[in-house]
Scaffold this motif. Structure first.
Motif, PDB file in Angstrom:
ATOM      1  N   ARG A 128       1.062  -1.060  -0.030  1.00  0.00           N
ATOM      2  CA  ARG A 128      -0.103   0.016  -0.020  1.00  0.00           C
ATOM      3  C   ARG A 128       1.126   1.316  -0.044  1.00  0.00           C
ATOM      4  NH1 ARG A 128      -1.361  -2.427   4.605  1.00  0.00           N
ATOM      5  NH2 ARG A 128      -1.249  -0.541   5.732  1.00  0.00           N
ATOM      6  N   THR A 129       0.475   2.293  -0.646  1.00  0.00           N
ATOM      7  CA  THR A 129       1.299   3.436  -0.683  1.00  0.00           C
ATOM      8  C   THR A 129       0.373   4.989  -0.628  1.00  0.00           C
ATOM      9  OG1 THR A 129       3.077   4.555  -1.493  1.00  0.00           O
ATOM     10  CG2 THR A 129       1.624   3.570  -3.143  1.00  0.00           C
ATOM     11  N   THR A 130       0.638   5.913  -0.347  1.00  0.00           N
ATOM     12  CA  THR A 130       0.233   7.190  -0.365  1.00  0.00           C
ATOM     13  C   THR A 130       0.628   8.193  -1.484  1.00  0.00           C
ATOM     14  OG1 THR A 130      -0.570   7.075   1.674  1.00  0.00           O
ATOM     15  CG2 THR A 130      -0.812   9.164   0.731  1.00  0.00           C
ATOM     16  N   VAL A 131       0.053   8.660  -2.190  1.00  0.00           N
ATOM     17  CA  VAL A 131       0.498   9.581  -3.221  1.00  0.00           C
ATOM     18  C   VAL A 131      -0.222  11.108  -3.184  1.00  0.00           C
ATOM     19  CG1 VAL A 131       0.815  10.000  -5.906  1.00  0.00           C
ATOM     20  CG2 VAL A 131       0.691   7.752  -5.030  1.00  0.00           C
ATOM     21  N   ALA A 132       0.885  11.907  -3.189  1.00  0.00           N
ATOM     22  CA  ALA A 132       0.571  13.419  -2.858  1.00  0.00           C
ATOM     23  C   ALA A 132       0.365  13.894  -4.696  1.00  0.00           C
ATOM     24  CB  ALA A 132       1.701  14.152  -2.363  1.00  0.00           C
ATOM     25  N   LEU A 133      -0.900  14.469  -4.735  1.00  0.00           N
ATOM     26  CA  LEU A 133      -1.140  15.032  -6.047  1.00  0.00           C
ATOM     27  C   LEU A 133      -0.784  16.459  -6.024  1.00  0.00           C
ATOM     28  CD1 LEU A 133      -4.652  13.416  -6.980  1.00  0.00           C
ATOM     29  CD2 LEU A 133      -2.564  12.555  -7.535  1.00  0.00           C
ATOM     30  N   PRO A 134      -0.685  16.866  -7.589  1.00  0.00           N
ATOM     31  CA  PRO A 134      -0.051  18.528  -7.644  1.00  0.00           C
ATOM     32  C   PRO A 134      -0.859  19.549  -7.027  1.00  0.00           C
ATOM     33  CG  PRO A 134       0.095  17.177  -9.714  1.00  0.00           C
ATOM     34  CD  PRO A 134      -0.669  16.252  -8.755  1.00  0.00           C
ATOM     35  N   ASP A 135      -2.065  19.268  -6.695  1.00  0.00           N
ATOM     36  CA  ASP A 135      -3.160  20.283  -6.211  1.00  0.00           C
ATOM     37  C   ASP A 135      -3.266  20.169  -4.602  1.00  0.00           C
ATOM     38  OD1 ASP A 135      -4.394  17.822  -6.002  1.00  0.00           O
ATOM     39  OD2 ASP A 135      -6.406  18.589  -6.250  1.00  0.00           O
ATOM     40  N   GLY A 136      -2.324  19.318  -4.204  1.00  0.00           N
ATOM     41  CA  GLY A 136      -2.489  18.843  -2.611  1.00  0.00           C
ATOM     42  C   GLY A 136      -3.468  18.025  -2.072  1.00  0.00           C
ATOM     43  N   SER A 137      -4.105  17.231  -3.123  1.00  0.00           N
ATOM     44  CA  SER A 137      -5.100  16.082  -2.749  1.00  0.00           C
ATOM     45  C   SER A 137      -3.952  14.984  -2.537  1.00  0.00           C
ATOM     46  CB  SER A 137      -5.941  15.871  -3.837  1.00  0.00           C
ATOM     47  OG  SER A 137      -6.661  16.879  -4.239  1.00  0.00           O
ATOM     48  N   ALA A 138      -4.547  13.953  -1.687  1.00  0.00           N
ATOM     49  CA  ALA A 138      -3.904  12.970  -1.336  1.00  0.00           C
ATOM     50  C   ALA A 138      -4.613  11.343  -1.830  1.00  0.00           C
ATOM     51  CB  ALA A 138      -3.578  12.671   0.087  1.00  0.00           C
ATOM     52  N   VAL A 139      -3.762  10.454  -2.412  1.00  0.00           N
ATOM     53  CA  VAL A 139      -4.605   9.443  -2.681  1.00  0.00           C
ATOM     54  C   VAL A 139      -3.819   8.038  -2.097  1.00  0.00           C
ATOM     55  CG1 VAL A 139      -5.288   7.790  -4.602  1.00  0.00           C
ATOM     56  CG2 VAL A 139      -4.989  10.449  -5.133  1.00  0.00           C
ATOM     57  N   GLU A 140      -4.494   7.390  -1.485  1.00  0.00           N
ATOM     58  CA  GLU A 140      -4.020   6.083  -0.641  1.00  0.00           C
ATOM     59  C   GLU A 140      -4.196   4.840  -1.675  1.00  0.00           C
ATOM     60  OE1 GLU A 140      -5.248   5.460   3.405  1.00  0.00           O
ATOM     61  OE2 GLU A 140      -5.984   7.509   3.336  1.00  0.00           O
ATOM     62  N   LEU A 141      -3.217   4.367  -2.044  1.00  0.00           N
ATOM     63  CA  LEU A 141      -3.294   3.261  -3.009  1.00  0.00           C
ATOM     64  C   LEU A 141      -3.481   1.697  -2.500  1.00  0.00           C
ATOM     65  CD1 LEU A 141      -0.871   4.316  -5.885  1.00  0.00           C
ATOM     66  CD2 LEU A 141      -3.338   4.957  -5.525  1.00  0.00           C
ATOM     67  N   ASN A 142      -4.353   0.992  -2.881  1.00  0.00           N
ATOM     68  CA  ASN A 142      -4.385  -0.527  -2.327  1.00  0.00           C
ATOM     69  C   ASN A 142      -3.241  -1.240  -3.208  1.00  0.00           C
ATOM     70  OD1 ASN A 142      -5.035  -2.764  -1.041  1.00  0.00           O
ATOM     71  ND2 ASN A 142      -7.135  -3.075  -1.461  1.00  0.00           N
ATOM     72  N   GLY A 143      -3.250  -2.697  -2.908  1.00  0.00           N
ATOM     73  CA  GLY A 143      -2.089  -3.435  -3.759  1.00  0.00           C
ATOM     74  C   GLY A 143      -2.770  -3.468  -4.956  1.00  0.00           C
ATOM     75  N   GLY A 144      -1.947  -3.617  -5.938  1.00  0.00           N
ATOM     76  CA  GLY A 144      -2.436  -3.698  -7.309  1.00  0.00           C
ATOM     77  C   GLY A 144      -2.998  -2.721  -8.081  1.00  0.00           C
ATOM     78  N   THR A 145      -2.574  -1.483  -7.579  1.00  0.00           N
ATOM     79  CA  THR A 145      -3.383  -0.437  -8.226  1.00  0.00           C
ATOM     80  C   THR A 145      -2.305   0.561  -8.975  1.00  0.00           C
ATOM     81  OG1 THR A 145      -4.965  -0.478  -6.255  1.00  0.00           O
ATOM     82  CG2 THR A 145      -4.863   1.659  -7.575  1.00  0.00           C
ATOM     83  N   THR A 146      -3.010   1.261 -10.051  1.00  0.00           N
ATOM     84  CA  THR A 146      -2.126   2.441 -10.813  1.00  0.00           C
ATOM     85  C   THR A 146      -2.992   3.483 -10.768  1.00  0.00           C
ATOM     86  OG1 THR A 146      -0.748   0.704 -11.872  1.00  0.00           O
ATOM     87  CG2 THR A 146      -0.808   2.623 -12.956  1.00  0.00           C
ATOM     88  N   ILE A 147      -2.276   4.500 -10.667  1.00  0.00           N
ATOM     89  CA  ILE A 147      -3.117   5.735 -11.205  1.00  0.00           C
ATOM     90  C   ILE A 147      -2.160   6.627 -12.177  1.00  0.00           C
ATOM     91  CG2 ILE A 147      -4.599   6.227  -9.258  1.00  0.00           C
ATOM     92  CD1 ILE A 147      -2.407   8.400  -8.198  1.00  0.00           C
ATOM     93  N   GLU A 148      -2.714   7.444 -13.114  1.00  0.00           N
ATOM     94  CA  GLU A 148      -2.162   8.243 -14.131  1.00  0.00           C
ATOM     95  C   GLU A 148      -2.707   9.812 -13.878  1.00  0.00           C
ATOM     96  OE1 GLU A 148      -2.033   6.721 -17.815  1.00  0.00           O
ATOM     97  OE2 GLU A 148      -0.661   5.011 -17.322  1.00  0.00           O
ATOM     98  N   TYR A 149      -1.802  10.770 -14.092  1.00  0.00           N
ATOM     99  CA  TYR A 149      -2.561  12.128 -14.241  1.00  0.00           C
ATOM    100  C   TYR A 149      -1.683  12.903 -14.856  1.00  0.00           C
ATOM    101  CZ  TYR A 149       0.596  12.324 -10.190  1.00  0.00           C
ATOM    102  OH  TYR A 149       1.642  12.420  -9.304  1.00  0.00           O
ATOM    103  N   PRO A 150      -1.978  14.097 -15.497  1.00  0.00           N
ATOM    104  CA  PRO A 150      -1.167  14.824 -16.167  1.00  0.00           C
ATOM    105  C   PRO A 150      -0.361  15.606 -15.155  1.00  0.00           C
ATOM    106  CG  PRO A 150      -3.623  15.254 -16.941  1.00  0.00           C
ATOM    107  CD  PRO A 150      -3.451  14.543 -15.660  1.00  0.00           C
ATOM    108  N   ARG A 151       1.074  15.831 -15.592  1.00  0.00           N
ATOM    109  CA  ARG A 151       1.792  16.351 -14.908  1.00  0.00           C
ATOM    110  C   ARG A 151       1.301  18.020 -14.404  1.00  0.00           C
ATOM    111  NH1 ARG A 151       6.379  13.225 -14.305  1.00  0.00           N
ATOM    112  NH2 ARG A 151       6.550  11.748 -16.191  1.00  0.00           N
ATOM    113  N   GLY A 152       1.276  18.329 -13.036  1.00  0.00           N
ATOM    114  CA  GLY A 152       1.012  19.509 -12.712  1.00  0.00           C
ATOM    115  C   GLY A 152      -0.428  19.739 -12.784  1.00  0.00           C
ATOM    116  N   PHE A 153      -1.318  18.657 -13.189  1.00  0.00           N
ATOM    117  CA  PHE A 153      -2.719  18.829 -13.624  1.00  0.00           C
ATOM    118  C   PHE A 153      -2.656  20.067 -14.654  1.00  0.00           C
ATOM    119  CE2 PHE A 153      -4.139  17.138  -9.247  1.00  0.00           C
ATOM    120  CZ  PHE A 153      -4.646  15.799 -10.055  1.00  0.00           C
ATOM    121  N   SER A 154      -1.596  19.930 -15.664  1.00  0.00           N
ATOM    122  CA  SER A 154      -1.728  21.097 -16.927  1.00  0.00           C
ATOM    123  C   SER A 154      -1.762  20.310 -18.146  1.00  0.00           C
ATOM    124  CB  SER A 154      -0.418  21.609 -16.496  1.00  0.00           C
ATOM    125  OG  SER A 154      -0.193  22.485 -15.152  1.00  0.00           O
ATOM    126  N   SER A 155      -2.503  21.076 -19.054  1.00  0.00           N
ATOM    127  CA  SER A 155      -2.513  20.642 -20.486  1.00  0.00           C
ATOM    128  C   SER A 155      -1.073  20.968 -21.130  1.00  0.00           C
ATOM    129  CB  SER A 155      -3.494  21.274 -21.104  1.00  0.00           C
ATOM    130  OG  SER A 155      -3.571  22.691 -21.057  1.00  0.00           O
TER     131      SER A 155
END
Length: 341
Positions: A128-155
């Protein structure tokens, strides 16, 4: 035959019209044949003219020496120079400048290409791991999980997009900070849109059918299918849950779920409510990183509700499952197998 026009960089090197005309004259001389150049080009005279333009008088010379003809000063005090050495030096500097510009453009282009690639974070099975997103939001990931997002939440670098978007495969708990830009989670078969809230999303594929389950802890979320005609539902009460099953389905109407089963994994535990045995074994694989095989038909097993607190052990869960289902488990080279006695 007409003499070709001087190269364009002559215009950039010249400081005024006089210098530009002089460069053009030298260019015409350089374009002449050797015989023509010998008849029209006087090295001493050319050097004298250049020395006069650049004020190349001999350092420390007295007044009498200064009256010496420039051509004599060149012969006495200066080594002979190639008539086009200045142009060569300028051309070399120009080439170096172009090289530096090319390197800078490559670095900038590489940076833009890197920025255009989405950031990706993965929690391996059994972790399990926790990811800090560019806007200050936090995401806790369970096992076998992947997230993707634009760098800086920018186009584009330093240009923010109109929405903060994350793509999810697996299970994650989101704590989203409020913003004037909506936050959206996209799964293989559903979209979850929020502004500032806390919620859990689990998306798995079983028998080639994608399934997404959303449960809200605080705030309001909107769940919708992937098709344009799919309806949307709002979850604005703690524990409200909705599911989307299949690629073209609409979300189910909200129901209330006990969050202790939904969030048990966040504390290192394990929980599922009214789940099939195949679903239980699959989630145990993600949670503990161990291969589990069911040696009997799923149709001959029952749904179960399980909850284990912090520091749950896989062997304890398997033992209890086997007691209820009338099965036994045995260790294999890859993990465990559940079979009938």
């Amino acid at each position: 035959m007409d003499t070709p026009s001087p190269p364009s960089f002559f215009n950039e090197l010249a400081d005024d019209d006089g210098e530009q005309q002089e460069y053009e004259r030298i260019w015409r001389l350089l374009r002449q044949s050797d015989k023509e150049r010998a008849n029209t080009y006087d090295v001493d005279e050319e050097w004298a003219q250049l020395a006069d333009r650049l004020d190349l008088g001999t350092a420390g010379a007295d007044d009498t020496a200064s009256d010496v003809h420039p051509s004599s000063r060149r012969a006495q005090d200066r080594p002979a120079r190639s008539p086009n050495s200045s142009a060569v030096a300028r051309r070399r500097r120009w080439t170096q400048a172009l090289t530096v510009a090319a390197v800078v453009l490559c670095l900038v282009g590489g940076g833009v290409l890197w920025w255009s690639q989405p950031a990706s974070m993965t929690a391996a099975v059994g972790e399990r791991t926790t990811v800090a997103l560019p806007d200050g939001s936090a995401v806790e990931l369970n096992g076998g999980t992947t997230i993707e997002y634009p760098r800086g939440f920018s186009s584009f670098p330093l240009i923010g997009s109109s929405i903060r978007e994350v793509r999810l495969e697996g299970e994650a708990f989101f704590s989203v900070v409020e913003s004037d830009r909506p936050f959206r989670v996209t799964t293989p078969n559903a979209r979850v849109k929020v502004f500032g809230t806390k919620f859990n999303v689990r998306t798995r594929t079983q028998d080639d059918t994608p399934q997404t389950r959303v449960a809200v802890t605080a705030g309001t979320v909107q769940v919708s299918g992937m098709t344009s005609d799919a309806k949307s539902v709002l979850l604005d009460e703690r524990g409200e849950t909705s599911e989307v099953s299949g690629g073209e389905a609409s979300p189910t109407d909200p129901t209330i779920a006990d969050l202790k089963y939904v969030q048990a994994w966040r504390d290192g535990g394990f929980g599922l409510a009214e789940a099939s045995l195949s679903t239980i074994l699959r989630e145990l694989e993600y949670r503990f990183g161990t291969s589990l095989r069911l040696g009997v038909p799923v149709a001959k097993t029952d749904t179960m509700t399980l909850h284990y607190g912090r520091n749950a052990r896989l062997e304890d869960v398997l033992r209890d499952v086997c007691i209820v289902q009338g099965l036994t488990y045995r260790e294999t080279s890859q993990g465990y197998e559940l079979v009938r006695d």
